[in-house]
Scaffold this active site. Structure first.
Site, PDB file in Angstrom:
ATOM      1  N   GLY A  35       8.047   3.308  -1.155  1.00 19.62           N
ATOM      2  CA  GLY A  35       8.063   4.536  -1.960  1.00 19.62           C
ATOM      3  C   GLY A  35       6.917   5.463  -1.599  1.00 19.62           C
ATOM      4  NE  ARG A  41       4.295  -5.294  -7.298  1.00 20.48           N
ATOM      5  CZ  ARG A  41       4.888  -4.424  -8.113  1.00 20.48           C
ATOM      6  NH1 ARG A  41       6.108  -3.987  -7.830  1.00 20.48           N
ATOM      7  NH2 ARG A  41       4.280  -4.003  -9.193  1.00 20.48           N
ATOM      8  CB  CYS A  57       3.460   1.556  -3.553  1.00 14.73           C
ATOM      9  SG  CYS A  57       4.840   1.569  -2.396  1.00 14.73           S
ATOM     10  CG  ASP A  80       2.295   1.840  -6.943  1.00 12.09           C
ATOM     11  OD1 ASP A  80       1.732   0.860  -6.400  1.00 12.09           O
ATOM     12  OD2 ASP A  80       3.531   1.908  -7.068  1.00 12.09           O
ATOM     13  CG  HIS A  81       1.818  -0.227 -11.095  1.00 17.61           C
ATOM     14  ND1 HIS A  81       2.377   1.015 -10.861  1.00 17.61           N
ATOM     15  CD2 HIS A  81       2.849  -1.090 -11.249  1.00 17.61           C
ATOM     16  CE1 HIS A  81       3.701   0.896 -10.906  1.00 17.61           C
ATOM     17  NE2 HIS A  81       4.007  -0.367 -11.124  1.00 17.61           N
ATOM     18  CB  THR A 122       7.970  -2.222  -0.931  1.00 13.98           C
ATOM     19  OG1 THR A 122       8.118  -0.852  -1.324  1.00 13.98           O
ATOM     20  CG2 THR A 122       8.701  -3.130  -1.920  1.00 13.98           C
ATOM     21  N   GLY A 123       5.233  -0.578  -0.165  1.00 15.88           N
ATOM     22  CA  GLY A 123       4.793   0.430   0.799  1.00 15.88           C
ATOM     23  C   GLY A 123       5.884   1.453   1.086  1.00 15.88           C
ATOM     24  CG  HIS A 157       3.593   4.725  21.351  1.00 20.43           C
ATOM     25  ND1 HIS A 157       4.701   4.056  21.809  1.00 20.43           N
ATOM     26  CD2 HIS A 157       2.601   4.452  22.242  1.00 20.43           C
ATOM     27  CE1 HIS A 157       4.397   3.412  22.945  1.00 20.43           C
ATOM     28  NE2 HIS A 157       3.126   3.626  23.219  1.00 20.43           N
ATOM     29  CG  HIS A 181       3.223   8.655  23.208  1.00 21.13           C
ATOM     30  ND1 HIS A 181       4.401   7.935  23.077  1.00 21.13           N
ATOM     31  CD2 HIS A 181       2.495   8.015  24.161  1.00 21.13           C
ATOM     32  CE1 HIS A 181       4.373   6.909  23.905  1.00 21.13           C
ATOM     33  NE2 HIS A 181       3.234   6.928  24.580  1.00 21.13           N
TER      34      HIS A 181
HETATM   35  C1  RB5 Z   1       6.459  -0.305  -8.636  1.00 22.27           C
HETATM   36  O1  RB5 Z   1       7.007  -1.284  -9.442  1.00 22.27           O
HETATM   37  C2  RB5 Z   1       7.123  -0.305  -7.279  1.00 22.27           C
HETATM   38  O2  RB5 Z   1       8.417   0.193  -7.379  1.00 22.27           O
HETATM   39  C3  RB5 Z   1       6.299   0.506  -6.296  1.00 22.27           C
HETATM   40  O3  RB5 Z   1       5.027  -0.035  -6.204  1.00 22.27           O
HETATM   41  C4  RB5 Z   1       6.813   0.548  -4.865  1.00 22.27           C
HETATM   42  O4  RB5 Z   1       7.071  -0.731  -4.399  1.00 22.27           O
HETATM   43  C5  RB5 Z   1       7.906   1.491  -4.611  1.00 22.27           C
HETATM   44  O5  RB5 Z   1       8.356   1.669  -3.464  1.00 22.27           O
END
Ligand code: RB5
Length: 145
Positions: free
Chosen positions: A69, A108, A64, A7-8, A66-67, A97, A132
């Site tokens: 979502g 981020r 994304c 995503d962005h 945080t990775g 595993h 496994h």
């Molecule tokens: C987008 O702002 C953010 O919520 C998305 O990239 C991700 O971190 C969600 O888990």
């Protein structure tokens, strides 16, 4: 072929990973997004998951902010084992595993060079099978329920 998507929030890291993998001589297909304009991560996860499930791609990488979502969304697909990794040991275990067919990263959270090491480790690792494999079968059983 390795399918990649973000995503962005993961766009910038996706561009770096794409270049890094290409420099390694790996074939990479980018399923977007293609800018930092806001998009919804489930929409970005879907095409990469479908490419892996259809066999078009051997593995996928999803990013994304945080990775979190995008890994939650990816793991809703029957047959996808998406592993969110922010360290090299977890990346190795994710393949050895868990036979993770998708690696998730937080654009981020994880710096570029560490992300390269995580991706390289996961891509170079092999599933160990044995006990496994029996555990992965139990995951398939859950998916059937
Ligand atoms: C987008 O702002 C953010 O919520 C998305 O990239 C991700 O971190 C969600 O888990």
């Amino acid at each position: 072929m390795i399918a990649i998507g973000s995503d962005h929030g993961g766009f910038e890291l996706k561009e770096h990973i794409k270049r890094h993998l290409a420099e390694r001589g790996l074939e990479v297909k980018d399923y977007g997004t293609h800018s930092e304009e806001s998009v919804d991560y489930p929409d970005c996860a879907a095409p990469v998951c479908k490419a892996v499930l259809s066999g078009e791609a051997e593995r996928g990488i999803l990013i994304c902010g945080t990775g979190i979502g995008i890994s939650i969304a990816a793991n809703k697909f029957d047959g996808i084992r998406a592993a969110l990794c922010s360290d090299v040991y977890s990346a190795l275990m994710a393949k050895q595993h868990n036979d993770a067919n998708i690696l998730c990263l937080g654009g981020r959270v994880t710096g570029r060079e560490l992300a390269f090491m995580i991706a390289d480790t996961w891509l170079d690792a092999e599933f160990l099978g044995g006990r496994h494999a029996a555990r992965i079968e139990k995951i398939h059983d859950i998916e059937k329920q």
